[in-house]
Design a protein around this motif. Structure first.
Motif, mmCIF file in Angstrom:
data_model
loop_
_atom_site.group_PDB
_atom_site.id
_atom_site.type_symbol
_atom_site.label_atom_id
_atom_site.label_comp_id
_atom_site.label_asym_id
_atom_site.label_seq_id
_atom_site.Cartn_x
_atom_site.Cartn_y
_atom_site.Cartn_z
ATOM 1 N N GLU A 71 38.529 13.672 -72.760
ATOM 2 C CA GLU A 71 37.546 14.746 -72.724
ATOM 3 C C GLU A 71 36.149 14.161 -72.957
ATOM 4 N N VAL A 72 35.270 14.358 -71.986
ATOM 5 C CA VAL A 72 33.893 13.873 -72.104
ATOM 6 C C VAL A 72 33.013 15.096 -72.378
ATOM 7 N N GLU A 73 32.431 15.163 -73.547
ATOM 8 C CA GLU A 73 31.748 16.383 -73.977
ATOM 9 C C GLU A 73 30.301 16.108 -74.372
ATOM 10 N N ASP A 74 29.529 17.225 -74.331
ATOM 11 C CA ASP A 74 28.156 17.279 -74.851
ATOM 12 C C ASP A 74 27.262 16.191 -74.241
ATOM 13 N N VAL A 75 26.667 15.344 -75.094
ATOM 14 C CA VAL A 75 25.704 14.348 -74.609
ATOM 15 C C VAL A 75 26.363 13.361 -73.645
ATOM 16 N N ASP A 76 27.578 12.941 -73.946
ATOM 17 C CA ASP A 76 28.287 12.009 -73.067
ATOM 18 C C ASP A 76 28.543 12.642 -71.691
ATOM 19 N N ALA A 77 28.825 13.942 -71.681
ATOM 20 C CA ALA A 77 29.053 14.625 -70.411
ATOM 21 C C ALA A 77 27.788 14.645 -69.569
ATOM 22 N N GLU A 78 26.637 14.923 -70.199
ATOM 23 C CA GLU A 78 25.372 14.940 -69.465
ATOM 24 C C GLU A 78 25.024 13.556 -68.921
ATOM 25 N N ARG A 79 25.296 12.519 -69.697
ATOM 26 C CA ARG A 79 25.033 11.157 -69.236
ATOM 27 C C ARG A 79 25.910 10.813 -68.023
ATOM 28 N N CYS B 155 26.056 9.640 -61.846
ATOM 29 C CA CYS B 155 26.657 9.661 -60.504
ATOM 30 C C CYS B 155 25.620 10.078 -59.467
ATOM 31 N N PRO B 156 25.299 9.220 -58.495
ATOM 32 C CA PRO B 156 24.307 9.579 -57.477
ATOM 33 C C PRO B 156 24.822 10.567 -56.441
ATOM 34 N N GLU B 157 26.140 10.757 -56.356
ATOM 35 C CA GLU B 157 26.722 11.650 -55.351
ATOM 36 C C GLU B 157 27.136 13.004 -55.930
ATOM 37 N N ASN B 158 26.787 13.270 -57.195
ATOM 38 C CA ASN B 158 27.102 14.556 -57.846
ATOM 39 C C ASN B 158 28.602 14.884 -57.801
ATOM 40 N N VAL B 159 29.415 13.876 -58.093
ATOM 41 C CA VAL B 159 30.863 14.091 -58.126
ATOM 42 C C VAL B 159 31.262 14.930 -59.343
ATOM 43 N N PHE B 160 30.546 14.755 -60.457
ATOM 44 C CA PHE B 160 30.888 15.443 -61.697
ATOM 45 C C PHE B 160 30.013 16.672 -61.892
ATOM 46 N N LYS C 266 29.553 -0.417 -67.785
ATOM 47 C CA LYS C 266 29.210 -0.268 -69.192
ATOM 48 C C LYS C 266 27.866 0.448 -69.323
ATOM 49 N N ASN C 267 27.846 1.503 -70.151
ATOM 50 C CA ASN C 267 26.661 2.343 -70.344
ATOM 51 C C ASN C 267 26.168 2.930 -69.018
ATOM 52 N N TYR C 268 27.122 3.120 -68.056
ATOM 53 C CA TYR C 268 26.817 3.676 -66.738
ATOM 54 C C TYR C 268 25.740 2.865 -66.018
ATOM 55 N N GLY C 269 25.718 1.556 -66.273
ATOM 56 C CA GLY C 269 24.778 0.674 -65.596
ATOM 57 C C GLY C 269 23.361 0.753 -66.114
ATOM 58 N N LYS C 270 23.152 1.493 -67.186
ATOM 59 C CA LYS C 270 21.799 1.666 -67.719
ATOM 60 C C LYS C 270 21.510 0.595 -68.763
ATOM 61 N N LYS C 271 20.346 -0.054 -68.628
ATOM 62 C CA LYS C 271 19.951 -1.082 -69.580
ATOM 63 C C LYS C 271 19.372 -0.446 -70.839
ATOM 64 N N LEU C 272 19.664 -1.077 -71.965
ATOM 65 C CA LEU C 272 19.169 -0.565 -73.239
ATOM 66 C C LEU C 272 17.669 -0.794 -73.363
ATOM 67 N N LYS D 50 14.155 -1.296 -75.551
ATOM 68 C CA LYS D 50 13.832 -2.174 -76.667
ATOM 69 C C LYS D 50 13.999 -1.416 -77.981
ATOM 70 N N GLY D 51 14.780 -1.996 -78.886
ATOM 71 C CA GLY D 51 15.019 -1.377 -80.180
ATOM 72 C C GLY D 51 16.184 -0.419 -80.200
ATOM 73 N N GLU D 52 16.776 -0.096 -79.040
ATOM 74 C CA GLU D 52 17.903 0.837 -78.967
ATOM 75 C C GLU D 52 19.187 0.117 -79.355
ATOM 76 N N VAL D 53 19.983 0.770 -80.194
ATOM 77 C CA VAL D 53 21.227 0.180 -80.679
ATOM 78 C C VAL D 53 22.345 0.473 -79.683
ATOM 79 N N GLU D 54 23.093 -0.559 -79.322
ATOM 80 C CA GLU D 54 24.185 -0.399 -78.375
ATOM 81 C C GLU D 54 25.396 0.215 -79.062
ATOM 82 N N LYS D 55 25.897 1.313 -78.497
ATOM 83 C CA LYS D 55 27.072 1.977 -79.039
ATOM 84 C C LYS D 55 28.342 1.348 -78.473
ATOM 85 N N GLU D 56 29.426 1.590 -79.161
ATOM 86 C CA GLU D 56 30.710 1.092 -78.671
ATOM 87 C C GLU D 56 31.054 1.797 -77.366
ATOM 88 N N TRP D 57 31.346 1.009 -76.344
ATOM 89 C CA TRP D 57 31.602 1.585 -75.023
ATOM 90 C C TRP D 57 33.076 1.949 -74.869
#
Length: 399
Positions: free
Chosen positions: A289-297, A302-307, A336-342, A344-351
Motif C-alpha cells: 500500500e502506497v499512501e499519502d506523501v509516497d503516493a503523490e510522489r 510517472c510521465p505517462e500517468n499510469v498511477f 531509487k527515489n523515482y530517479g530524483k536526485k537529492l 543539498k542537505g536533504e537526508v536520504e530515506k531508506e528506499w
C-alpha cells in the motif's frame, strides 16, 4: 572378522510397483509449478537496469518434473488464441488490436509479412515529357514512386520482364501542371494525377497513315471494361494532398507514371504499411500500500500517468494502478527515489520498492498504420492467408 552376504528376493509384485511408480501420485507432493517458476514462464520481469527472463521456454518437457506439460497443442492454441480490436482511427487507416495466446515468433511473423510480403500497386516507371522546374527528373520520379495508390492489388497481375504492359498488370496516370508567368508559386499535389484507363498517351513510335501511333502500353480494352468494380470507384492516389513539387512562374511539369504490382521485399514503395509494430501488454503491480506523501510522489514520477490517487477518507490517500496499458517501461517508478536526485542537505530515506513492472509474455498490443492502399483490417487478413500458405508449403515439403 567375517562378513555375511545377504540377498533379498524381489517379488514380481515389487517389480510391477517400481515400474509404475510416479512420485507425483503421492498425496503430499505438490503439483504444478511453484509461483516463482510460473511467473518466469508467463511474464517478463522489468528491473531497474534491464528486463530479465526474456527468453521463451519452448522445450515441451521443460517442466515435466512439476507435472506441467509445456508442449504446443492445436486444441490449446484454438481455445486460448484471441484477437480483440481496441481502436480504429477516424480515417480508418490505423488499427490497434490485442493478440492473445501466441508466441512472440508468430507476432513477429505477422509484422514481417505486413512490411515485406503483401502485394500493392506502386509507380515503377515515370516518363517525363517536360520538366522546367528546379526539381530534377530523378527526384520527381523518386517522389512519385512513394505516392500510395488506392487500388486493389488482387485485380492485377505481376509484370515480369518478358511481359508487355497491359490493362491486367499496369495502371497509368498522367500529370500536367503549369505555373503561368506573373503568378505566385504553385504547389503540385497528387490530386492533379489523372488516371488513364485506356493506357498510355505518350507516343513511343509514330505509325504510318494506316496504323495508330505506338505508345508505352498495349491495352486491348479499357480497364473500366475489364474491371467493372472500377466503373464507380476510379483508381486514385490514396491521399489528394501529397506534395510532389513546387513550381515557380513559367515552370511546367508533364509526365506519365506507370504503376505495377510488387511487394515490399523488392522495394519499400510497395510496402502497404507506414509501420506495423507490437509490444507486450504491460502489467504494473503495487507490492504494498502506497499512501499519502509516497503516493503523490509515485504519481508525479510517472510521465505517462499510469498511477492515480484514490481518496480513502479521513484525509488518507493511496496510489492505484489506473492505466497500465499506457506504461512505456521507462522504469522511473522502480528507480531509487523515482530517479530524483537529492537536494543539498536533504537526508536520504531508506528506499523501499513499491512497484513491480512486468510484461505478459503471450499478450501483444499490435498496431497497423496503413499507407492508404488498403484498410488495415484487410491487410491483417491477407497476412494471415500468406502465413497459412507458408505453413501448407512446409507441411507439403515435409510429407
Amino acid at each position: 572378522m567375517s562378513t555375511r552376504e545377504e540377498r533379498r528376493i524381489v517379488s514380481e509384485e515389487d517389480k510391477t510397483f517400481a515400474k509404475n511408480f510416479n512420485i507425483m501420485d503421492l498425496a503430499d507432493i505438490p503439483t504444478g509449478l511453484s509461483p516463482h517458476l510460473q511467473l518466469q514462464r508467463t511474464r517478463v520481469l522489468c528491473k531497474e537496469d534491464a528486463p530479465i527472463h526474456t527468453a521463451s521456454v519452448s522445450y515441451s518437457g521443460a517442466y515435466n518434473g512439476s507435472g506441467v506439460d509445456n508442449s504446443v497443442k492445436l486444441e490449446n492454441f484454438s481455445e486460448n488464441f484471441k484477437v480483440e480490436v481496441i481502436e480504429l482511427s477516424k480515417d480508418g487507416m490505423e488499427l490497434t488490436f490485442d493478440m492473445i495466446g501466441i508466441d512472440a515468433a508468430i507476432a513477429n511473423a505477422f509484422r514481417r509479412i505486413l512490411l515485406a510480403e503483401l502485394p500493392t500497386m506502386a509507380f515503377e516507371k515515370v516518363f517525363i515529357a517536360n520538366n522546367t522546374s528546379i526539381v530534377q527528373d530523378e527526384v520527381i520520379a523518386q517522389r512519385m514512386g512513394l505516392v500510395p495508390i488506392a487500388a486493389d492489388p488482387k485485380l492485377f497481375e505481376f509484370l515480369s520482364e518478358n511481359d508487355q504492359p497491359n490493362e491486367k498488370n499496369t495502371i497509368v496516370f498522367k500529370l500536367h501542371a503549369k505555373c503561368a508567368k506573373g503568378e505566385g508559386r504553385k504547389k503540385v499535389l497528387t490530386k492533379e494525377l489523372i488516371w488513364l484507363p485506356n493506357g498510355s498517351e505518350l507516343v513511343k513510335e509514330s505509325g504510318d497513315s494506316n496504323s495508330k501511333p505506338k505508345t508505352y502500353t498495349s491495352f486491348s480494352r479499357s480497364q473500366e471494361d475489364s474491371f467493372p468494380e472500377l466503373a464507380d470507384n476510379p483508381i486514385t492516389p490514396s491521399y489528394p494532398d501529397i506534395l510532389i513539387a513546387k513550381l515557380g512562374p513559367g515552370h511546367e511539369i508533364e509526365l506519365e507514371a506507370h504503376a505495377v504490382k510488387g511487394i515490399g521485399k523488392t522495394h519499400a514503395k510497395w510496402s502497404p504499411v507506414a509501420t506495423a509494430w507490437y509490444r507486450m501488454l504491460p502489467e504494473v503491480v503495487l507490492l504494498r500500500e502506497v499512501e499519502d506523501v509516497d503516493a503523490e510522489r509515485l504519481v508525479k514520477a510517472c510521465p505517462e500517468n499510469v498511477f492515480d490517487i484514490e481518496d480513502m477518507g479521513n484525509g488518507r490517500k493511496r496510489a492505484t494502478v489506473a492505466r497500465p496499458r499506457e506504461c512505456t517501461l521507462c522504469r522511473q517508478c522502480v528507480r531509487k527515489n523515482y530517479g530524483k536526485k537529492l537536494k543539498k542537505g536533504e537526508v536520504e530515506k531508506e528506499w523501499i520498492e513499491n512497484v513491480d513492472l512486468r510484461r505478459v509474455r503471450n499478450h501483444f498490443i499490435f498496431k497497423i498504420e496503413s499507407t492508404g492502399s488498403l484498410p488495415p483490417d484487410v491487410l491483417f487478413t491477407e497476412a494471415v492467408k500468406i502465413l497459412e500458405d507458408k505453413c501448407k508449403r512446409v507441411i507439403a515439403n515435409l510429407s
